[in-house]
Scaffold this active site. Structure first.
Site, PDB file in Angstrom:
ATOM      1  N   ASP A  27     -95.760  33.459 -37.270  1.00 45.86           N
ATOM      2  CA  ASP A  27     -94.673  33.944 -37.170  1.00 45.86           C
ATOM      3  C   ASP A  27     -94.991  34.975 -38.906  1.00 45.86           C
ATOM      4  O   ASP A  27     -95.772  35.287 -39.333  1.00 45.86           O
ATOM      5  CB  ASP A  27     -94.537  32.698 -38.242  1.00 45.86           C
ATOM      6  CG  ASP A  27     -92.809  32.866 -38.879  1.00 45.86           C
ATOM      7  OD1 ASP A  27     -92.617  33.541 -38.304  1.00 45.86           O
ATOM      8  OD2 ASP A  27     -92.826  31.426 -39.664  1.00 45.86           O
TER       9      ASP A  27
ATOM     10  N   GLU B 267     -94.070  40.846 -38.823  1.00 44.69           N
ATOM     11  CA  GLU B 267     -92.887  42.247 -39.766  1.00 44.69           C
ATOM     12  C   GLU B 267     -93.948  42.717 -40.197  1.00 44.69           C
ATOM     13  O   GLU B 267     -94.250  44.223 -39.928  1.00 44.69           O
ATOM     14  CB  GLU B 267     -92.008  42.325 -39.907  1.00 44.69           C
ATOM     15  CG  GLU B 267     -91.113  41.343 -39.020  1.00 44.69           C
ATOM     16  CD  GLU B 267     -91.656  39.564 -38.929  1.00 44.69           C
ATOM     17  OE1 GLU B 267     -92.305  39.416 -39.537  1.00 44.69           O
ATOM     18  OE2 GLU B 267     -90.435  38.888 -38.068  1.00 44.69           O
TER      19      GLU B 267
ATOM     20  N   ASP C 284     -85.074  33.383 -36.333  1.00 48.54           N
ATOM     21  CA  ASP C 284     -83.789  32.616 -37.822  1.00 48.54           C
ATOM     22  C   ASP C 284     -82.654  32.865 -36.741  1.00 48.54           C
ATOM     23  O   ASP C 284     -81.957  33.059 -37.494  1.00 48.54           O
ATOM     24  CB  ASP C 284     -84.065  32.815 -38.659  1.00 48.54           C
ATOM     25  CG  ASP C 284     -85.755  32.766 -38.926  1.00 48.54           C
ATOM     26  OD1 ASP C 284     -86.374  32.172 -38.158  1.00 48.54           O
ATOM     27  OD2 ASP C 284     -85.745  32.118 -40.369  1.00 48.54           O
TER      28      ASP C 284
HETATM   29  O1  MIG Z   1     -89.402  31.841 -44.535  1.00 46.54           O
HETATM   30  O2  MIG Z   1     -92.992  28.802 -41.128  1.00 46.54           O
HETATM   31  O3  MIG Z   1     -88.668  32.341 -38.069  1.00 46.54           O
HETATM   32  O4  MIG Z   1     -89.066  29.402 -37.157  1.00 46.54           O
HETATM   33  O5  MIG Z   1     -89.769  27.583 -39.173  1.00 46.54           O
HETATM   34  C1  MIG Z   1     -89.307  30.752 -43.060  1.00 46.54           C
HETATM   35  C2  MIG Z   1     -90.962  28.400 -41.809  1.00 46.54           C
HETATM   36  C3  MIG Z   1     -90.459  31.137 -42.445  1.00 46.54           C
HETATM   37  C4  MIG Z   1     -89.437  31.490 -40.505  1.00 46.54           C
HETATM   38  C5  MIG Z   1     -89.623  31.443 -38.778  1.00 46.54           C
HETATM   39  C6  MIG Z   1     -89.093  29.378 -38.624  1.00 46.54           C
HETATM   40  C7  MIG Z   1     -90.391  28.755 -39.809  1.00 46.54           C
HETATM   41  C8  MIG Z   1     -89.886  29.180 -40.951  1.00 46.54           C
HETATM   42  N1  MIG Z   1     -90.689  31.280 -40.783  1.00 46.54           N
END
Ligand code: MIG
Length: 744
Positions: A363, A366, A470
């Site tokens: 996650d 980017e 999200d």
């Molecule tokens: O700033 O890890 O898209 O699926 O649950 C949020 C927490 C960070 C973004 C991800 C989401 C995840 C969440 N993350």
């Protein structure tokens, strides 16, 4: 061979009879080091000839003319692609661009994870992987921008892959021309001609690579939440699934399983005996997938941080570390463009695998970064005020403002990697993180890795499944996913999905959840996920009446696994995605070219989701050919719109050909599947069925079965194309009028 193109040099390479590379020098040099193109690609130098003032070369399909005015490409004497005169290559400081004539192009498709409309003609698109947690229909760019598209005309199509990782733009707003521009790097692109989109995607996937076969369990139903916070909670969830006989293969652990959000650590208070937990879960058929973000907490004594600093593995700003705020607080960011960093990062997963973790969820890659002020604000909003969605900060539609805003959300343009500046490399960051993870997992555990990623680039299918980030628990977001899944798929990524039920905001309606599950069965990646402080989204959270429908659909997913797995085999072999826009599968039927709210799931299932509240009927376009209503068995001639009934428990599905199914089970591998149920919807059809052990790479050594199942004038038959696996024992055909069993 290099030829002079105004002030620069141009290198052309013939990759195949349909695919040509055009690479322009920048200030006389060719520097572009590709991170995605297959290294073993065979490239031929064209044999240039001269025709009046123009140089030209030919392949079986193409004739390519080059002059100072620009490049022109012909197929059978028809001009299918052309530079705008004198604008085939432009340079302004570091920025490079090219302008192309619109000719008869009717649409542009692909571009990675894009929301909005399917066809991007008329739009301006930015390629800069961006975390916009509060995004909507018109938000662009998002997490995963791919500089690849398929251009359609009524009679043919072509693909262009722009092999550049910096901030770049596609501009399709003018009716006479279109352009692509990059803030840095070189003009290096591949043109692929195709009679239809399937041919183009095959050409493209030869360039950037195809998927491997995912572990079969990753095709089952998966349950996630930010966060399941303790071993006790996880066990309860698992037990509930089994108690209620709801199939499920995977439970996800979001950031709270870690110690202070430090990657490659476990919170020993909440997960006292982590290994024991994963072992117990395995006994009842559950896999655990843990999240890993790229940001490494800056903290003295934290091994990963200290090692990274010592070995100079982090991105820099001048001589200092390039830092930014993410969940752990201030972080450093590994430089995945460095091979040594990738190896180190990959090896660190040993700790998680030894603790029984089965897959990794990448996650924030980017990479997404907050300012200190935003970080404090987020903590306040989520932890103290218990919000379940983030505020929309600085929404804007002006392109200049948009660019200013997205630059703030990641490392600065001037930050440095081993391979160059962040401006030059931003878009490849997430991809390389997945590559590091994939190679690490493959080395450590031998079985097929499972990686889920948010960010990526063209070719990400070699390493990971992609989910759409999200979204929100609203009808509009369900609808938006129908399009984003197609866009990603048209970009060559077969393993795609969205958070079923929606991520942010509490679900207000059980109906929405049911409709989303019905659609989720037909996301290649099928996972329910929900955010902090939202209403729970486990299948039993909606009451008995709804639970029954939800469970029936999850079971349908498990019954479809032989079909889905065979589709993955086709994706691995040919690069053809599982989700196919109608234009992709039925290019010859021009009526399909602008339909975006239906899609094909593999070759034989047409899915027409319900995406409006309270709706129990919908219009469906059936492409030319013969169709069967999956639910009623009614035969329908295609080439027209029909009105179909869709009470809450029915998602409109239309089928053709052969759909192989199995019995349902609580998790993949629970019961050996000896019988293949072959559902036949036509008197003459065939299907290539694929099976193997579903977990190892033995298929690379030839240990698999490939069976051609066919029906000729209503008579079923089969033929092994390849046989070296102890698989199914019986084919149970359901034909129009009879059932026939064949032992094989
Ligand atoms: O700033 O890890 O898209 O699926 O649950 C949020 C927490 C960070 C973004 C991800 C989401 C995840 C969440 N993350």
């Amino acid at each position: 061979m290099e030829i002079q193109f105004k002030n620069e040099k141009l290198k052309c390479e013939i990759i195949s009879d349909r695919t040509i590379r055009f690479h322009f020098s920048k200030e006389g040099n060719f520097n572009n080091q590709s991170f995605v193109i297959d290294e073993n690609l065979i490239r031929k130098t064209p044999d240039f000839k001269k025709d009046n003032e123009k140089l030209f070369f030919t392949t079986d399909f193409l004739k390519v003319h080059i002059s100072d005015k620009g490049i022109e490409i012909f197929n059978k004497d028809i001009l299918i692609h052309s530079d705008v005169e004198e604008k085939g290559y432009l340079k302004d400081n570091k920025k490079i661009s090219t302008y192309k004539k619109m000719l008869d192009t009717t649409g542009f498709y692909g571009f990675g994870m894009r929301r909005g409309k399917l066809n991007k003609k008329g739009e301006f698109l930015i390629n800069w992987n961006t975390d916009d947690p509060n995004h909507f229909f018109d938000t662009d760019p998002l997490y995963e921008c791919h500089p690849f598209f398929i251009a359609l005309s009524e009679t043919h199509c072509y693909g262009i892959f722009f092999d550049n990782y910096s901030r770049s733009y596609f501009d399709f707003r003018d009716k006479d021309f279109y352009s692509f521009t990059a803030e840095d790097g070189e003009l290096d692109y591949y043109f692929s001609y195709g009679e239809n989109p399937k041919v183009v995607i095959q050409e493209f996937s030869n360039l950037v690579g195809k998927t491997y076969l995912p572990p079969a369990w990753a095709l089952g139903y998966q349950q996630s939440r930010w966060s399941y916070r303790s071993a006790k909670e996880v066990k309860n969830i698992a037990k509930n699934f089994r108690k209620r006989n709801i199939p499920c293969d995977v439970i996800y652990l979001d950031i709270d399983y870690m110690d202070k959000y430090k990657v490659f650590t476990i919170n020993n208070k909440k997960f006292k005996n982590f290994k024991k937990m994963t072992e117990n879960l395995k006994d009842i058929g559950f896999k655990i997938v843990t999240i890993i973000d790229p940001g490494v907490k800056i903290e003295n004594g934290y091994k990963i941080f200290e090692e990274g600093v010592k070995k100079e593995y982090f991105c820099k700003m001048g001589k200092e570390l390039a830092t930014g705020y993410v969940w752990p607080g201030e972080c450093a960011f590994p430089d995945f463009t460095d091979e040594n960093v990738r190896r180190w990062w990959g090896e660190n997963h040993k700790f998680l695998l030894e603790n029984g973790v089965s897959g990794i969820w990448n996650d924030m890659n980017e990479p997404a970064i907050m300012s200190k002020v935003d970080y404090n604000l987020m903590n306040l909003i989520f932890k103290f005020l218990h919000f379940n969605y983030p505020p929309a900060i600085g929404k804007t539609t002006e392109i200049v403002d948009k660019i200013k805003k997205i630059i703030m959300k990641t490392l600065p343009d001037e930050a440095t990697h081993k391979a160059g500046t962040h401006l030059q490399l931003h878009n490849i960051y997430g991809y390389l993180m997945c590559k590091a993870t994939f190679e690490g997992l493959r080395k450590i555990k031998k079985d097929r890795p499972f990686i889920l990623t948010r960010s990526g680039f063209s070719g990400i299918q070699k390493y990971a499944a992609v989910w759409g980030g999200d979204n929100q628990s609203t009808w509009k977001h369900l609808e938006m996913s129908i399009i984003s899944m197609q866009n990603l798929s048209t970009s060559g990524v077969p393993f795609v999905g969205e958070d079923v039920g929606g991520f942010w905001k509490s679900l207000k309606s059980s109906e929405l959840f049911v409709r989303w599950i019905e659609l989720g069965v037909f996301y290649p990646f099928f996972r329910v996920h929900s955010a902090l402080n939202t209403k729970r989204q486990e299948p039993w959270s909606f009451g008995k009446k709804y639970e029954k429908i939800i469970v029936d659909y999850i079971k349908l997913r498990y019954r479809l696994l032989p079909y889905i797995y065979s589709c993955f085999y086709e994706a691995k072999e040919k690069g053809i995605p599982i989700i196919r826009s109608l234009f992709f599968e039925f290019f010859e039927d021009k009526n399909t070219h602008n339909i975006e709210d239906e899609f094909m799931f593999g070759p034989n299932i047409l899915v027409a989701p319900i995406y409006k509240e309270g709706t129990t009927t919908r219009k469906v376009y059936l492409p030319k050919g013969k169709w069967t209503d999956f639910w009623s068995g009614e035969k329908i001639e295609g080439g027209k719109y029909i009105e179909t009934k869709a009470p809450l428990e029915k998602i409109p599905l239309f089928v053709r050909g052969i759909i192989p199914m199995s019995d349902t089970q609580n998790f993949v591998g629970e019961k050996k599947q000896d019988i293949l149920y072959v559902n036949v919807y036509s008197d003459n059809c065939e299907f290539i069925f694929y099976e193997d052990d579903g977990i190892s790479f033995d298929y690379e050594k030839g240990l698999f079965n490939l069976i051609k199942i066919k029906v000729t004038n209503g008579k079923p038959d089969y033929e092994y194309i390849h046989k070296s696996f102890n698989g199914i024992k019986k084919l149970k055909f359901t034909l129009e009028k009879e059932e026939i069993e064949i032992d094989i």
